[in-house]
Write an enzyme that holds these catalytic residues in place. Structure first.
Site, PDB file in Angstrom:
ATOM      1  N   LYS A 196       6.043 -11.457   4.371  1.00  0.00           N
ATOM      2  CA  LYS A 196       5.193 -10.182   5.203  1.00  0.00           C
ATOM      3  C   LYS A 196       4.035  -9.697   4.566  1.00  0.00           C
ATOM      4  O   LYS A 196       4.021  -9.880   3.253  1.00  0.00           O
ATOM      5  CB  LYS A 196       6.669  -8.696   4.758  1.00  0.00           C
ATOM      6  CG  LYS A 196       6.149  -7.107   5.098  1.00  0.00           C
ATOM      7  CD  LYS A 196       6.928  -6.080   4.765  1.00  0.00           C
ATOM      8  CE  LYS A 196       5.808  -5.113   4.934  1.00  0.00           C
ATOM      9  NZ  LYS A 196       6.277  -4.026   4.047  1.00  0.00           N
ATOM     10  N   GLY A 213       5.750   5.309   1.164  1.00  0.00           N
ATOM     11  CA  GLY A 213       6.974   5.896   0.867  1.00  0.00           C
ATOM     12  C   GLY A 213       6.675   8.122   1.435  1.00  0.00           C
ATOM     13  O   GLY A 213       7.526   8.502   0.069  1.00  0.00           O
ATOM     14  N   ALA A 253       6.449   1.790   6.985  1.00  0.00           N
ATOM     15  CA  ALA A 253       6.216   2.430   5.919  1.00  0.00           C
ATOM     16  C   ALA A 253       6.513   4.544   6.646  1.00  0.00           C
ATOM     17  O   ALA A 253       5.901   4.826   8.097  1.00  0.00           O
ATOM     18  CB  ALA A 253       5.293   2.326   5.587  1.00  0.00           C
ATOM     19  N   GLY A 254       6.404   5.011   5.767  1.00  0.00           N
ATOM     20  CA  GLY A 254       6.044   6.709   5.942  1.00  0.00           C
ATOM     21  C   GLY A 254       7.398   7.156   6.845  1.00  0.00           C
ATOM     22  O   GLY A 254       8.002   8.366   7.082  1.00  0.00           O
ATOM     23  N   ASN A 288      12.293   1.768   3.843  1.00  0.00           N
ATOM     24  CA  ASN A 288      13.201   1.238   2.186  1.00  0.00           C
ATOM     25  C   ASN A 288      13.654   3.291   1.852  1.00  0.00           C
ATOM     26  O   ASN A 288      14.228   3.368   1.015  1.00  0.00           O
ATOM     27  CB  ASN A 288      11.900   0.802   1.594  1.00  0.00           C
ATOM     28  CG  ASN A 288      12.222   0.296   0.563  1.00  0.00           C
ATOM     29  OD1 ASN A 288      12.015  -0.659   0.075  1.00  0.00           O
ATOM     30  ND2 ASN A 288      13.660   1.172  -0.738  1.00  0.00           N
ATOM     31  N   THR A 289      11.531   3.630   1.443  1.00  0.00           N
ATOM     32  CA  THR A 289      12.217   4.973   0.726  1.00  0.00           C
ATOM     33  C   THR A 289      13.189   6.269   1.064  1.00  0.00           C
ATOM     34  O   THR A 289      14.729   6.491   0.592  1.00  0.00           O
ATOM     35  CB  THR A 289      10.855   5.279   0.724  1.00  0.00           C
ATOM     36  OG1 THR A 289       9.788   4.780  -0.128  1.00  0.00           O
ATOM     37  CG2 THR A 289      10.998   6.693   0.185  1.00  0.00           C
TER      38      THR A 289
END
Length: 256
Positions: A97, A158, A184-185, A206-207
């Site tokens: 990645k 995040g 992301a986001g 993830n976050t």
């Protein structure tokens, strides 16, 4: 559910999971297991890939998950390429990645350095999954040099804000010749469902897992969101309209 094909491999799950920020390895594993994911991305800067028994890698079952090293923290193409080569030399599969984020505050990817690194890594035989701004022109250039996916951000890393780059992602999806992974986001299962309803091939989260009160339960919730969004896309969503249109006839039971 139809299969996701990236490079020369097929996957049942369309949800990828990141491994940063978790309060414990047990919480990370719970999120992975309950999400049903098959691809797990790990920041090369956070682990000692030469001694996996002494790192978080010892908690990731390599027979169940494809370990996708990422170059998070790389500030330019040269650094990202070096990290990818180190991972392959340490025995990781030649998948990466690609992340090039020179700005430590907003963590937005550098388009020029990302394209430069992608071109070199593809020529060296890597299966490259590049993290990018939601830039349709850059996405086309990356596909032309041979990347296996493009991974436009939904919002800055995040932030949990959801698909804030919707219009640009829609163009990327329309023009894509490789899978589009919204990365992301995404902070809620509904965000993942939205991305999938648009026609994205997968999402990476993830976050949202790591900061949840129960990461495992959040993983299960996102799994349902991804599956529902994909099923809705395949079923064919109705066109949005500007004015009301009755779903039942308004004649035959009312007097004029």
């Amino acid at each position: 559910m139809d299969k996701l094909k990236i490079g020369d491999r097929e996957f049942t799950s369309r949800l990828m999971v990141g491994t940063g920020k978790f309060p414990s390895n047990a919480a990370m594993v719970a999120a992975m297991e309950q999400s049903g994911c098959e691809i797990v991305t790990v920041a090369l800067r956070r682990v000692d890939i030469d001694n996996p028994e002494d790192s978080m890698l010892s908690h990731i079952d390599r027979s169940k998950y494809l370990l996708l090293p990422n170059t998070s923290g790389a500030r330019d193409a040269e650094e990202a390429i070096r990290l990818a080569r180190l991972a392959r030399a340490a025995g990781c599969e030649p998948w990466v990645k690609l992340e090039v984020t020179p700005d430590p505050y907003y963590l937005l990817p550098d388009p020029i350095e990302t394209l430069k690194a992608a071109e070199i890594l593809v020529k060296e035989g890597f299966t490259v999954l590049p993290y990018i701004n939601a830039d349709p022109i850059l996405a086309k250039h990356l596909q032309e040099v041979g990347t296996a996916t493009v991974m436009p951000l939904g919002a800055p890393i995040g932030t949990n804000k959801g698909v804030k780059t919707r219009d640009s992602i829609a163009i990327i999806i329309e023009q894509a010749t490789v899978p589009v992974v919204v990365d992301a986001g995404l902070g809620a299962p509904s965000h993942a469902a939205e991305a999938m309803e648009m026609g994205a091939d997968a999402v990476l989260v993830n976050t949202a897992f790591a900061v949840a009160r129960d990461p495992g339960a959040m993983g299960a919730a996102f799994k349902k969101g991804v599956e529902a969004g994909r099923e809705a896309f395949l079923a064919g969503l109705g066109e949005q309209k500007d004015k009301a249109e009755a779903s039942s006839p308004l004649t035959g039971f009312l007097r004029d």
